[in-house]
Scaffold this active site. Structure first.
Site, PDB file in Angstrom:
ATOM      1  N   GLU A 141      44.175  36.561  17.774  1.00 32.14           N
ATOM      2  CA  GLU A 141      43.175  35.856  18.582  1.00 32.14           C
ATOM      3  C   GLU A 141      43.798  34.613  19.233  1.00 32.14           C
ATOM      4  O   GLU A 141      43.536  34.305  20.400  1.00 32.14           O
ATOM      5  CB  GLU A 141      41.987  35.453  17.700  1.00 32.14           C
ATOM      6  CG  GLU A 141      40.800  34.972  18.494  1.00 32.14           C
ATOM      7  CD  GLU A 141      39.581  34.725  17.616  1.00 32.14           C
ATOM      8  OE1 GLU A 141      39.743  34.491  16.391  1.00 32.14           O
ATOM      9  OE2 GLU A 141      38.470  34.763  18.161  1.00 32.14           O
ATOM     10  N   GLU A 186      37.899  36.072  32.094  1.00 29.80           N
ATOM     11  CA  GLU A 186      37.192  37.226  32.687  1.00 29.80           C
ATOM     12  C   GLU A 186      37.955  38.527  32.582  1.00 29.80           C
ATOM     13  O   GLU A 186      37.425  39.586  32.866  1.00 29.80           O
ATOM     14  CB  GLU A 186      36.849  36.937  34.157  1.00 29.80           C
ATOM     15  CG  GLU A 186      38.006  37.099  35.125  1.00 29.80           C
ATOM     16  CD  GLU A 186      39.107  36.080  34.876  1.00 29.80           C
ATOM     17  OE1 GLU A 186      40.194  36.485  34.456  1.00 29.80           O
ATOM     18  OE2 GLU A 186      38.876  34.869  35.074  1.00 29.80           O
ATOM     19  N   HIS A 192      47.664  36.198  40.497  1.00 30.94           N
ATOM     20  CA  HIS A 192      47.220  35.117  39.602  1.00 30.94           C
ATOM     21  C   HIS A 192      48.097  34.978  38.360  1.00 30.94           C
ATOM     22  O   HIS A 192      47.916  34.028  37.592  1.00 30.94           O
ATOM     23  CB  HIS A 192      45.767  35.343  39.160  1.00 30.94           C
ATOM     24  CG  HIS A 192      44.779  35.179  40.266  1.00 30.94           C
ATOM     25  ND1 HIS A 192      44.719  34.041  41.033  1.00 30.94           N
ATOM     26  CD2 HIS A 192      43.827  36.017  40.751  1.00 30.94           C
ATOM     27  CE1 HIS A 192      43.752  34.177  41.945  1.00 30.94           C
ATOM     28  NE2 HIS A 192      43.206  35.362  41.807  1.00 30.94           N
ATOM     29  N   ASP A 197      44.947  36.765  50.276  1.00 25.50           N
ATOM     30  CA  ASP A 197      43.787  37.006  49.411  1.00 25.50           C
ATOM     31  C   ASP A 197      42.857  35.793  49.480  1.00 25.50           C
ATOM     32  O   ASP A 197      43.314  34.665  49.731  1.00 25.50           O
ATOM     33  CB  ASP A 197      44.285  37.203  47.976  1.00 25.50           C
ATOM     34  CG  ASP A 197      43.207  37.624  47.002  1.00 25.50           C
ATOM     35  OD1 ASP A 197      43.160  38.821  46.661  1.00 25.50           O
ATOM     36  OD2 ASP A 197      42.431  36.749  46.562  1.00 25.50           O
ATOM     37  N   HIS A 255      41.559  34.235  47.135  1.00 32.18           N
ATOM     38  CA  HIS A 255      41.844  33.293  46.051  1.00 32.18           C
ATOM     39  C   HIS A 255      43.280  32.777  46.129  1.00 32.18           C
ATOM     40  O   HIS A 255      44.192  33.508  46.531  1.00 32.18           O
ATOM     41  CB  HIS A 255      41.626  33.973  44.696  1.00 32.18           C
ATOM     42  CG  HIS A 255      40.234  34.493  44.514  1.00 32.18           C
ATOM     43  ND1 HIS A 255      39.897  35.808  44.770  1.00 32.18           N
ATOM     44  CD2 HIS A 255      39.101  33.866  44.138  1.00 32.18           C
ATOM     45  CE1 HIS A 255      38.594  35.969  44.542  1.00 32.18           C
ATOM     46  NE2 HIS A 255      38.084  34.807  44.160  1.00 32.18           N
ATOM     47  N   ASP A 269      39.327  40.193  49.912  1.00 31.87           N
ATOM     48  CA  ASP A 269      38.101  39.536  49.464  1.00 31.87           C
ATOM     49  C   ASP A 269      37.720  38.364  50.374  1.00 31.87           C
ATOM     50  O   ASP A 269      36.781  37.622  50.071  1.00 31.87           O
ATOM     51  CB  ASP A 269      38.182  39.104  47.994  1.00 31.87           C
ATOM     52  CG  ASP A 269      39.546  38.597  47.587  1.00 31.87           C
ATOM     53  OD1 ASP A 269      40.402  38.386  48.473  1.00 31.87           O
ATOM     54  OD2 ASP A 269      39.746  38.392  46.374  1.00 31.87           O
ATOM     55  N   TYR A 305      36.690  43.140  46.605  1.00 37.42           N
ATOM     56  CA  TYR A 305      35.699  43.650  45.646  1.00 37.42           C
ATOM     57  C   TYR A 305      34.451  44.233  46.299  1.00 37.42           C
ATOM     58  O   TYR A 305      33.548  44.670  45.596  1.00 37.42           O
ATOM     59  CB  TYR A 305      35.380  42.547  44.630  1.00 37.42           C
ATOM     60  CG  TYR A 305      36.671  42.064  44.026  1.00 37.42           C
ATOM     61  CD1 TYR A 305      37.363  42.851  43.108  1.00 37.42           C
ATOM     62  CD2 TYR A 305      37.281  40.884  44.471  1.00 37.42           C
ATOM     63  CE1 TYR A 305      38.602  42.477  42.627  1.00 37.42           C
ATOM     64  CE2 TYR A 305      38.523  40.498  43.990  1.00 37.42           C
ATOM     65  CZ  TYR A 305      39.176  41.288  43.071  1.00 37.42           C
ATOM     66  OH  TYR A 305      40.408  40.930  42.604  1.00 37.42           O
TER      67      TYR A 305
HETATM   68 ZN   LIG Z   1      41.122  37.451  45.241  1.00 37.29          ZN
END
Ligand SMILES: [Zn+2]
Length: 348
Positions: free
Chosen positions: A107, A118, A160, A196, A198, A285, A324
């Site tokens: 963990e 997420e 990312h 992208d 993001h 996106d 998405y």
């Molecule tokens: Zn993105």
């Protein structure tokens, strides 16, 4: 234009994602890549080939060996601990608990290697991520071999992921792995342009102190958009890399007319850098109907985007990132590639 695609991406299929106080089906899902592939075939973009295996060597040029080993063993360790369902991070060395020494409990290790919460891991995640990186490397081979451009239909995405963390649906940074491989094959300079929605925080982190990779990103302002803690204009690189990171944060509701101005500034910077290769982190996106983003680009805008990218006249590797609005993702993605080919005078 060649498309590289592996159906092993379907092995990564998380079941749940925390979103706005509820748990939802993950936005990043196998249908995304399948719809893009269907559109590639529908319009006859060009041949589709599976990736060749380049081994772990090119992956370890970018990612930490301990992190890669974690990805390979996390599912076994998670189930051995008596946990079930998907691997889900729940604890971090937060701001007031700085990391001092590793804990052996799974963990804690998940939290150490997790960027955020997420992104779930399932039994087949490592295999899918591995072949996603191989997809980028195989498409790079085509460009290094003389193709004007190639499309790596990667899934899971990668931008990312920094050297040793997963998150934002990303595990291995496919674009960074390809950029480093190009340098290792003799390129002197590579530009990575991330379109992208993001910010490409992972790619920025990997190349932040280097001048042989110019990283540029157009994205939703970190004041309002994931990944929130990076992507400001004053992040410009460090040490030898000073001036070789360029961020273009843009506000909510940005239309194509404004986004395009930022793109043209980025392309001017790339021309001045004169790289041997252009890598496009291709996320769709920025689309007006994307469920988790806030720009206002339309389907037709993507054709124009492709034409502008062709205008810098460089060998170009397209690496699939996010997007998405799944029903329109195939058309929007292929619009960029067709816009590129038409402008490059290289019709399929
Ligand atoms: Zn993105």
């Amino acid at each position: 234009m060649l498309t590289v695609y592996s159906d092993r991406h379907t092995l990564h299929h998380a079941r749940a994602e925390p979103f706005g106080g509820t748990v939802v089906e993950p936005f990043e899902c196998p249908q995304r890549a399948e719809y893009v592939l269907a559109r590639v075939r529908e319009v006859g973009l060009g041949p589709v080939t599976p990736p060749a295996d380049h081994g772990l060597g090119p992956v370890l040029r970018v990612h930490d060996a301990g992190y890669v080993q974690f990805l390979q063993t996390v599912w076994a360790d998670w189930t051995a601990a008596g946990f079930s369902g998907q691997v889900t991070p729940s604890v971090w060395p937060g701001r007031t608990m700085p990391f001092r020494r590793p804990s052996s409990h799974i963990e804690a290790r998940v939290g150490y290697y997790a960027l955020c919460g997420e992104t779930g891991i399932v039994e087949g995640t490592w295999e899918a991520a591995y072949w996603s990186a191989q997809t980028a490397l195989t498409a790079l081979d085509a460009v290094l071999g003389g193709d004007r451009a190639a499309f790596a239909l990667c899934r899971p995405p990668g931008h990312h992921a920094p050297r040793d963390q997963f998150g934002g649906y990303c595990f291995l940074n496919n674009a960074a792995i390809a950029a480093q491989a190009a340098l290792d094959h003799g390129a002197q300079r590579v530009a990575v342009l991330d379109v992208d929605f993001h910010h490409g925080n992972g790619t920025q982190e990997i190349f932040y102190d280097r001048s042989d990779v110019l990283f540029l990103s157009l994205h939703g302002t970190p004041d309002q958009a994931y990944p929130y803690f990076m992507g400001w204009e004053d992040e410009t690189g460090h040490g030898a890399g000073e001036g070789f990171t360029v961020n273009y944060p843009l506000p909510e509701g940005t239309p194509y007319s404004v986004w395009k101005q930022a793109l043209e500034r980025a392309l001017d910077r790339i021309r001045a850098y004169a790289p041997d290769l252009l890598v496009i982190s291709l996320g769709l996106d920025t689309y007006e109907h994307d469920p988790i983003s806030f720009f206002r680009l339309t389907g037709d805008d993507y054709r124009d985007t492709g034409a502008l990218l062709a205008g810098v006249d460089l060998p170009t590797l397209f690496v699939m990132e996010g997007g998405y609005a799944v029903d329109d993702l195939g058309v929007n993605t292929v619009n960029v590639l067709q816009g590129f080919e038409t402008a490059a005078g290289d019709r399929p």
